[in-house]
Write a protein that holds these residues in place. Structure first.
Motif, PDB file in Angstrom:
ATOM      1  N   ASP A 122       5.954 -11.088 -11.790  1.00  0.00           N
ATOM      2  CA  ASP A 122       5.687 -10.219 -11.187  1.00  0.00           C
ATOM      3  C   ASP A 122       7.057  -9.315 -11.587  1.00  0.00           C
ATOM      4  N   ASP A 123       6.503  -7.705 -11.604  1.00  0.00           N
ATOM      5  CA  ASP A 123       7.767  -7.774 -12.018  1.00  0.00           C
ATOM      6  C   ASP A 123       8.004  -5.742 -11.025  1.00  0.00           C
ATOM      7  N   PRO A 124       8.566  -5.748 -10.366  1.00  0.00           N
ATOM      8  CA  PRO A 124       9.290  -5.254  -8.945  1.00  0.00           C
ATOM      9  C   PRO A 124       9.026  -3.706 -10.027  1.00  0.00           C
ATOM     10  N   GLY A 125       9.044  -3.332 -10.837  1.00  0.00           N
ATOM     11  CA  GLY A 125       9.354  -1.981 -10.504  1.00  0.00           C
ATOM     12  C   GLY A 125       7.758  -1.535 -11.176  1.00  0.00           C
ATOM     13  N   ARG A 126       6.301  -1.987 -10.794  1.00  0.00           N
ATOM     14  CA  ARG A 126       5.055  -2.360 -10.975  1.00  0.00           C
ATOM     15  C   ARG A 126       4.374  -2.130 -10.230  1.00  0.00           C
ATOM     16  N   TRP A 127       5.485  -2.115  -8.849  1.00  0.00           N
ATOM     17  CA  TRP A 127       4.885  -2.498  -7.043  1.00  0.00           C
ATOM     18  C   TRP A 127       4.293  -1.202  -6.716  1.00  0.00           C
ATOM     19  N   VAL A 128       3.834  -1.668  -5.999  1.00  0.00           N
ATOM     20  CA  VAL A 128       3.028  -0.748  -5.178  1.00  0.00           C
ATOM     21  C   VAL A 128       2.715  -0.756  -3.281  1.00  0.00           C
ATOM     22  N   PRO A 129       2.696   0.411  -2.432  1.00  0.00           N
ATOM     23  CA  PRO A 129       2.465  -0.188  -1.137  1.00  0.00           C
ATOM     24  C   PRO A 129       1.248  -0.637  -0.526  1.00  0.00           C
ATOM     25  N   CYS A 130       0.959  -1.965  -1.261  1.00  0.00           N
ATOM     26  CA  CYS A 130      -0.352  -2.844  -0.084  1.00  0.00           C
ATOM     27  C   CYS A 130      -0.635  -2.463   0.593  1.00  0.00           C
ATOM     28  N   HIS A 131      -1.648  -3.119   0.898  1.00  0.00           N
ATOM     29  CA  HIS A 131      -2.457  -3.097   2.513  1.00  0.00           C
ATOM     30  C   HIS A 131      -1.957  -4.404   2.701  1.00  0.00           C
ATOM     31  N   GLY A 132      -2.111  -5.544   1.806  1.00  0.00           N
ATOM     32  CA  GLY A 132      -2.011  -6.670   2.606  1.00  0.00           C
ATOM     33  C   GLY A 132      -2.644  -7.310   3.121  1.00  0.00           C
ATOM     34  N   ASP A 133      -3.922  -6.995   3.501  1.00  0.00           N
ATOM     35  CA  ASP A 133      -5.447  -7.904   4.049  1.00  0.00           C
ATOM     36  C   ASP A 133      -6.555  -7.288   3.863  1.00  0.00           C
ATOM     37  N   PRO A 134      -6.589  -6.331   3.080  1.00  0.00           N
ATOM     38  CA  PRO A 134      -7.891  -5.455   2.689  1.00  0.00           C
ATOM     39  C   PRO A 134      -9.442  -6.009   2.714  1.00  0.00           C
ATOM     40  N   HIS A 135      -9.413  -7.271   4.023  1.00  0.00           N
ATOM     41  CA  HIS A 135     -11.046  -7.852   3.722  1.00  0.00           C
ATOM     42  C   HIS A 135     -11.476  -6.759   4.190  1.00  0.00           C
ATOM     43  N   PRO A 136     -13.209  -7.330   3.855  1.00  0.00           N
ATOM     44  CA  PRO A 136     -14.369  -6.046   4.391  1.00  0.00           C
ATOM     45  C   PRO A 136     -13.904  -5.896   6.097  1.00  0.00           C
ATOM     46  N   ALA A 137     -13.820  -6.964   7.303  1.00  0.00           N
ATOM     47  CA  ALA A 137     -13.121  -6.911   8.501  1.00  0.00           C
ATOM     48  C   ALA A 137     -12.477  -5.797   8.685  1.00  0.00           C
ATOM     49  N   ASN A 138     -11.726  -5.010   7.902  1.00  0.00           N
ATOM     50  CA  ASN A 138     -10.250  -4.602   8.034  1.00  0.00           C
ATOM     51  C   ASN A 138     -10.486  -2.650   7.337  1.00  0.00           C
ATOM     52  N   VAL A 139     -11.886  -2.932   7.603  1.00  0.00           N
ATOM     53  CA  VAL A 139     -12.341  -1.265   6.980  1.00  0.00           C
ATOM     54  C   VAL A 139     -13.534  -1.110   7.847  1.00  0.00           C
ATOM     55  N   LEU A 140     -13.217  -0.084   8.228  1.00  0.00           N
ATOM     56  CA  LEU A 140     -13.959   0.455   8.996  1.00  0.00           C
ATOM     57  C   LEU A 140     -14.797   1.994   8.830  1.00  0.00           C
ATOM     58  N   ARG A 141     -15.964   2.063   9.370  1.00  0.00           N
ATOM     59  CA  ARG A 141     -16.828   3.543   8.904  1.00  0.00           C
ATOM     60  C   ARG A 141     -16.368   4.759   9.137  1.00  0.00           C
ATOM     61  N   ARG A 142     -15.622   5.424   8.216  1.00  0.00           N
ATOM     62  CA  ARG A 142     -14.717   6.796   8.879  1.00  0.00           C
ATOM     63  C   ARG A 142     -16.388   7.654   8.339  1.00  0.00           C
ATOM     64  N   GLY A 143     -17.272   8.614   8.887  1.00  0.00           N
ATOM     65  CA  GLY A 143     -18.338   9.684   9.014  1.00  0.00           C
ATOM     66  C   GLY A 143     -19.022   8.783   8.058  1.00  0.00           C
ATOM     67  N   GLU A 144     -19.230   9.704   6.453  1.00  0.00           N
ATOM     68  CA  GLU A 144     -20.155   9.014   5.874  1.00  0.00           C
ATOM     69  C   GLU A 144     -18.981   8.331   4.317  1.00  0.00           C
ATOM     70  N   GLY A 145     -18.049   8.119   5.588  1.00  0.00           N
ATOM     71  CA  GLY A 145     -16.592   7.401   4.101  1.00  0.00           C
ATOM     72  C   GLY A 145     -16.396   5.999   5.285  1.00  0.00           C
ATOM     73  N   TRP A 146     -14.989   5.546   4.494  1.00  0.00           N
ATOM     74  CA  TRP A 146     -14.347   5.029   5.023  1.00  0.00           C
ATOM     75  C   TRP A 146     -13.063   4.491   5.323  1.00  0.00           C
ATOM     76  N   ALA A 147     -12.569   3.764   5.755  1.00  0.00           N
ATOM     77  CA  ALA A 147     -11.160   4.116   6.409  1.00  0.00           C
ATOM     78  C   ALA A 147     -10.591   2.458   6.202  1.00  0.00           C
ATOM     79  N   LEU A 148      -9.395   1.802   5.892  1.00  0.00           N
ATOM     80  CA  LEU A 148      -8.373   1.010   5.835  1.00  0.00           C
ATOM     81  C   LEU A 148      -7.674   0.422   7.316  1.00  0.00           C
TER      82      LEU A 148
END
Length: 318
Positions: free
Chosen positions: A203-229
């Motif tokens: 694991d290289d900290p230099g490649r880390w990003v701000p992860c969501h951490g728990d992006p399962h489908p129940a944590n994605v909700l409809r916003r208009g014609e798209g989606w939001a976490l």
């Protein structure tokens, strides 16, 4: 709101595990909701489904606009603060929009959020479509300019400096397995710990990003014609970790499949191609997440749900 709010099953299980602290929180919750409703000009409705670390309820402003209020359970104050920081930095890009944050001077901090539609989980789409939707959202989320020090895979209050998420999950697996002997197949536990060791070593900290951490489908909700976490954990980690969380899902499909390893490998290849991420790392994180999630859920009292993750892991052993 004066009557006791109806808690969702996972919230009830976690509150019950908190003993007197949890009982006190439940008793104080109606009053806390009343304070927030007054401060934010809301008429609150019934609690919303989902989640295990907060009470979530929909409300309506005096002007008729729908909102969502999220109140942290005891022990989740720091997590809610990280979530608020991520959502504030995102400002609606890929994530639900944060409208206000009440730090809760006397406990039970809360967020006021935009109201979104049904979850991606409820859309009953094929896994492949779900993978594409979430992968595209994560590519946006990973570019959110989260302030330095806000999101870290380790807990800086306990272990200064960056720490691989694999180390955190390995500790969870060992400790929860010791508390619940016999729940997890020893071969599953040992394979998860081997993967955690290998992931941490590379694991290289230099490649880390701000992860969501728990992006399962129940944590994605409809916003208009798209989606939001929603519900980001606010951890800085290997982007393959976020994708691994996603492929721990569909436990029943994995358990019923004639070739579950090929099924999951195909999901990982699809995600890897869409995000430019190593499929082998996604698969390794996915197995580790499948086991750590199962044990974590068992640990706070939802044993039947936890076993679905652990049983599916048995079918993915090499």
């Amino acid at each position: 709101m004066t009557s006791a709010p109806r808690l969702q099953p996972l919230v009830r299980a976690r509150v019950a595990g908190l003993g007197d602290v949890g009982a006190a929180w439940v008793e104080a919750l109606p009053g806390r909701l009343g304070e927030l409703a007054a401060a934010w000009d809301l008429e609150l409705g019934r609690g919303l489904p989902g989640g295990s670390a907060s009470y979530v309820v929909r409300g309506r402003t005096g002007g008729g606009d729908e909102r969502v209020v999220k109140v942290a359970l005891p022990g989740q104050e720091a997590a809610l603060a990280r979530e608020a920081a991520v959502l504030a930095a995102a400002d609606g890009r890929g994530y639900v929009r944060l409208l206000a944050h009440d730090g809760g001077a006397d406990g039970s901090p809360a967020l006021l959020l935009e109201s979104l539609g049904p979850s991606l989980d409820a859309a009953l789409l094929p896994p492949e479509q779900v993978l594409d939707v979430v992968a595209d959202l994560l590519r946006t989320a990973w570019r959110v300019p989260v302030p330095a020090g806000t999101a870290d895979a380790g807990d800086a209050a306990v272990t200064p400096g960056p720490r691989s998420r694999a180390v955190v999950l390995a500790a969870l697996v060992r400790e929860a397995d010791a508390r619940h002997p016999g729940v997890c197949d020893p071969a599953v536990r040992d394979h998860a710990l081997t993967l955690a060791r290998d992931l941490a070593a590379t694991d290289d900290p230099g490649r880390w990003v701000p992860c969501h951490g728990d992006p399962h489908p129940a944590n994605v909700l409809r916003r208009g014609e798209g989606w939001a976490l929603v519900d980001p954990d606010g951890v800085r980690a290997d982007p393959a970790y976020d994708l691994g969380v996603l492929v721990r899902e569909w436990t029943h499909r994995v358990r019923r499949s004639e070739d579950p390893r090929a099924l999951v490998a195909g999901w990982c290849a699809r995600l890897g191609e869409r995000t430019g991420t190593d499929p082998a790392r996604i698969e390794a994180w996915g197995f580790l997440e499948r086991v750590s999630t199962g044990l974590h859920v068992v640990d706070f009292g939802a044993t039947a749900m936890g076993r679905t993750f652990l049983d599916s892991a048995v079918r993915l052993l090499p």
